[in-house]
Design a protein around this motif. Structure first.
Motif, PDB file in Angstrom:
ATOM      1  N   GLU A  64      -5.006  -3.962   4.392  1.00 40.02           N
ATOM      2  CA  GLU A  64      -4.312  -5.151   4.859  1.00 40.02           C
ATOM      3  C   GLU A  64      -4.906  -6.423   3.984  1.00 40.02           C
ATOM      4  N   THR A  65      -6.022  -6.649   3.798  1.00 41.29           N
ATOM      5  CA  THR A  65      -6.360  -7.833   3.381  1.00 41.29           C
ATOM      6  C   THR A  65      -5.958  -7.898   1.566  1.00 41.29           C
ATOM      7  N   LEU A  66      -5.977  -6.668   0.888  1.00 44.70           N
ATOM      8  CA  LEU A  66      -5.126  -6.698  -0.433  1.00 44.70           C
ATOM      9  C   LEU A  66      -3.809  -6.752  -0.277  1.00 44.70           C
ATOM     10  N   ARG A  67      -3.001  -6.188   0.791  1.00 44.37           N
ATOM     11  CA  ARG A  67      -1.668  -6.524   0.814  1.00 44.37           C
ATOM     12  C   ARG A  67      -1.360  -7.874   0.816  1.00 44.37           C
ATOM     13  N   HIS A  68      -2.136  -8.495   1.670  1.00 45.24           N
ATOM     14  CA  HIS A  68      -1.693  -9.933   2.085  1.00 45.24           C
ATOM     15  C   HIS A  68      -2.083 -10.889   0.759  1.00 45.24           C
ATOM     16  N   LEU A  69      -3.212 -10.642  -0.010  1.00 48.45           N
ATOM     17  CA  LEU A  69      -3.497 -11.302  -0.999  1.00 48.45           C
ATOM     18  C   LEU A  69      -2.507 -11.294  -2.146  1.00 48.45           C
ATOM     19  N   LEU A  70      -2.048  -9.947  -2.595  1.00 48.02           N
ATOM     20  CA  LEU A  70      -1.011  -9.533  -3.531  1.00 48.02           C
ATOM     21  C   LEU A  70       0.342 -10.377  -3.158  1.00 48.02           C
ATOM     22  N   GLU A  71       0.483 -10.412  -1.766  1.00 52.64           N
ATOM     23  CA  GLU A  71       1.828 -11.088  -1.496  1.00 52.64           C
ATOM     24  C   GLU A  71       1.693 -12.526  -1.655  1.00 52.64           C
ATOM     25  N   SER A  72       0.565 -12.970  -1.387  1.00 55.05           N
ATOM     26  CA  SER A  72       0.168 -14.508  -1.508  1.00 55.05           C
ATOM     27  C   SER A  72       0.211 -14.859  -3.054  1.00 55.05           C
TER      28      SER A  72
END
Length: 703
Positions: free
Chosen positions: A611-619
């Protein structure tokens, strides 16, 4: 009595004042209080004058040229003004001047007191000055000039004028030493401005000189002195030396703006002459190639070897529990640097390898990525030697250090993620020897283990894909493209410079360009002005292309790299596999039903990282997309800190402004290509709904 008073004012002793400026006790009762006050005032003036003259006679034997110049100037001022006033007053008395001699019979003491009252404040200030000069045995030029300038800033006009004249006298002597350093590269045997290696002595320079001018003075003096010391075939033209001497004679350091302008112009003239005669295109090409191989990691073998050596160093040093051996020293870092360099010396350039070193960065490198390689702030240092410092300064090296920190951190994380992929693959093959096509365990546990494994594989795949894309973009679309552009520009303009130099007189006398002619000729032949502009633009484009001038993007990138490192370290801690072994305690739930505690624990860790990685990639994608419509690409090199005072802004505005629009457009196109690569399947531009755990690359066909 008037004759006695005039002799007293001229510096002679008198029975009226047997001690200092105290009136004789025998005469004091016979005087009117007004007369007594006038005599005491005149006695105080005479005492201060005599004290100043006595101090001057002692100080004129000082070995310091600056003190001797001050004393000589002060003696001249007293002779031309104060002593002349005494003689003039005596002449008026003898001629019975009606303005001074009342009724042609007597001279009022109040009139004499009024004549010499103008010297009350000046002699008091000069007496204090003499006390301060005699209190210190040795006076350097810098503190002495600073003291005189500070004392000249007073509201008493006569005192300010005298101290200004004294400061000018001392500054004139100091200027002669400066002329010898800047024009001839020579140092005085006594009270030199710099050491033998041309390091400026701080106490020899007044505080009114700006730090930029100090750097320029050190640079010019070292350049001229080095050329004369090595007895170079071509020396600085005599006409240029004469011009610089005349320029320095017109300014003093207290006029900071004019002084900075003259020193800056001398720096430009000397730099241009050195470019035509000392630093060649071959030297620049070697420096650019080596900086690209070291700091920009264009030599892949060197980059990978350095990463492997540092990882080996951390394992060998930090896992050892024996005292001093359990720490990493600076010599260990340098050894880790030169081990991969040894087989690469023919390609990296041996002279430059002797000037680089790894060290704890501390406050040297402000980059967010400087701790990515070692775990603590680390910087790659490069000691610039003459004549390469003609176009490389601290600002440029700081930009190279920032690029090295980012590229080495990205490359190291990319290597570790690939190693994690290999570790997971090996563990998968070993497990399938016993479990066949499944993952083992009960039916409920097997389903959970399958989801955990797939999600772990998805995280590694997303990490590898993102780092592959970003590293390919940075190294191929930014570093390699900009490096080739720089080489092409240097080759083209360097060839034109060599042709123009070959057509010119072998002993040119007009090599010193004016402040405007230098810029006008920058496009016809490569000189230091255009070289600095080209190199500065090159670093700007690298920093912009690597997204290091956007604080928001760099912060998100740092978080992504830390998340990748966290996951890889977690997998290593688990033994190189996401799934726990079937025989581990807690892998299966006791009683034969449900999911084991260890599987649940690892599922929570993997899900959180996902979840953290996906959020960072989207950001990251959103901020990168928004940066196109904004003016987020600013200059990465702060030209206000450049040592080329007063030149950088002018050069950039005339030589580079025609290229800025094209450079900005190139950077924007680079970012657009990166956006297309990141959102090739439209997943990042369409955020997940309801917290779905779908991977970014889940829509791709399996191989």
């Amino acid at each position: 009595m008037i004759a006695e008073i005039l002799l007293l004012l001229a510096g002679h002793s008198s029975s009226l004042f047997p001690a200092n400026h105290t009136l004789n006790k025998d005469i004091s009762p016979l005087l009117h209080p007004g007369e007594k006050q006038c005599l005491e005032s005149l006695g105080l003036i005479a005492y201060r004058y005599r004290k100043v003259k006595t101090s001057c006679s002692r100080l004129q034997r000082s070995p310091s040229r600056y003190i001797c110049a001050l004393v000589a100037s002060l003696s001249q001022i007293l002779k031309q003004e104060y002593e002349a006033l005494v003689v003039e007053t005596e002449a008026k008395v003898l001629k019975r001047d009606p303005l001074l001699v009342a009724n042609a019979a007597f001279v009022p003491l109040s009139s004499v007191r009024a004549i010499f009252s103008a010297w009350d404040a000046p002699l008091a200030a000069l007496s204090t000055l003499m006390d301060e000069l005699e209190s210190d045995k040795e006076w350097k030029a810098g503190p002495l000039i600073d003291m005189l300038l500070s004392r000249s800033k007073t509201g008493v006009h006569r005192v300010a004028e005298i101290f200004a004249q004294l400061s000018i006298a001392v500054q004139s002597v100091w200027r002669s030493h400066l002329t010898a350093l800047l024009v001839h590269g020579s140092l005085a045997e006594s009270e030199p401005l710099a050491t033998k290696d041309y390091t400026l002595i701080e106490s020899s320079f007044p505080s009114c000189i700006s730090p930029q001018s100090l750097e320029l003075i050190a640079y010019v003096g070292r350049a001229i002195g080095t050329i004369k010391a090595v007895k170079w075939q071509k020396q600085l033209p005599r006409t240029l030396a004469t011009e610089h001497t005349l320029m320095l004679e017109r300014v003093l350091p207290d006029d900071q703006h004019a002084f900075d302008t003259v020193v800056s112009q001398i720096r430009i003239n000397v730099g241009e002459w050195l470019w035509m005669n000392i630093l060649t295109k071959k030297d620049i090409d070697e420096a650019v190639d080596s900086l690209g191989n070291y700091f920009l990691l264009r030599n892949g073998e060197f980059a990978l070897s350095l990463i492997r050596e540092i990882e080996r160093l951390k394992i060998s040093r930090l896992t050892n529990r024996t005292g001093s051996a359990s720490m990493i020293r600076e010599q260990d870092l340098n050894l880790a640097l030169f081990r991969p360099l040894r087989p690469l010396l023919p390609t990296l350039g041996k002279p430059l390898t002797q000037s680089i070193s790894l060290a704890n960065a501390g406050a040297l490198d402000p980059s967010l990525f400087n701790s990515q390689l070692l775990g603590t702030p680390l910087a790659l240092l490069y000691a610039i030697e003459w004549p390469l410092d003609l176009f490389l300064g601290r600002t440029e090296l700081s930009a190279y250090g920032t690029l090295f920190s980012f590229l080495s951190g990205l490359r190291k994380t990319h290597t570790r993620v690939h190693g994690c992929w290999s570790s997971l693959s090996n563990a998968q093959r070993a497990r399938r020897r016993w479990t066949g096509l499944g993952e083992g365990g009960t039916s409920e546990d097997q389903e959970m283990r399958k989801k955990l494994l797939r999600r772990g594989w998805g995280i590694v795949r997303d990490m590898g894909w993102f780092l592959d894309t970003l590293l390919g973009y940075v190294m191929m679309d930014v570093v390699d493209v900009e490096f080739q552009k720089l080489k092409a520009v240097l080759s083209k303009e360097g060839a034109s410079a060599e042709q123009s130099a070959s057509r010119s007189d072998p002993a040119p006398t007009n090599q010193a360009p004016a402040s405007s002619s230098t810029v006008q000729k920058a496009n016809s032949a490569l000189d230091f002005t255009s070289l600095r502009a080209i190199h500065s633009n090159y670093l700007d484009r690298l920093l912009n292309g690597c997204l290091l001038t956007n604080p928001g993007l760099t912060s998100v990138l740092q978080s992504i790299l830390e998340t990748c490192e966290h996951f890889v370290a977690q997998v290593e801690r688990w033994g190189g596999d996401v799934l726990p072994a079937l025989l581990f305690e807690g892998s299966l739930r006791s009683g034969g039903g449900g999911v084991g505690a260890m599987v649940k624990e690892r599922w929570g860790v993997v899900a959180e990282i996902d979840e953290t990685l996906r959020h960072l990639l989207e950001s990251f994608y959103e901020q990168l997309n928004g940066s196109i419509s904004q003016q987020a690409f600013s200059s990465g090199v702060d030209t206000s800190k450049s040592v080329f005072l007063g030149v950088s802004v002018a050069n950039r505005s005339t030589v580079n402004m025609s290229r800025i629009d094209k450079n900005m457009e190139d950077s924007r196109r680079h970012v657009e290509r990166l956006l297309l690569r990141l959102d090739f399947n439209g997943v990042l531009s369409q955020p997940r709904k309801g917290g779905s755990s779908e991977q970014i690359l889940s829509g791709l066909p399996s191989t």
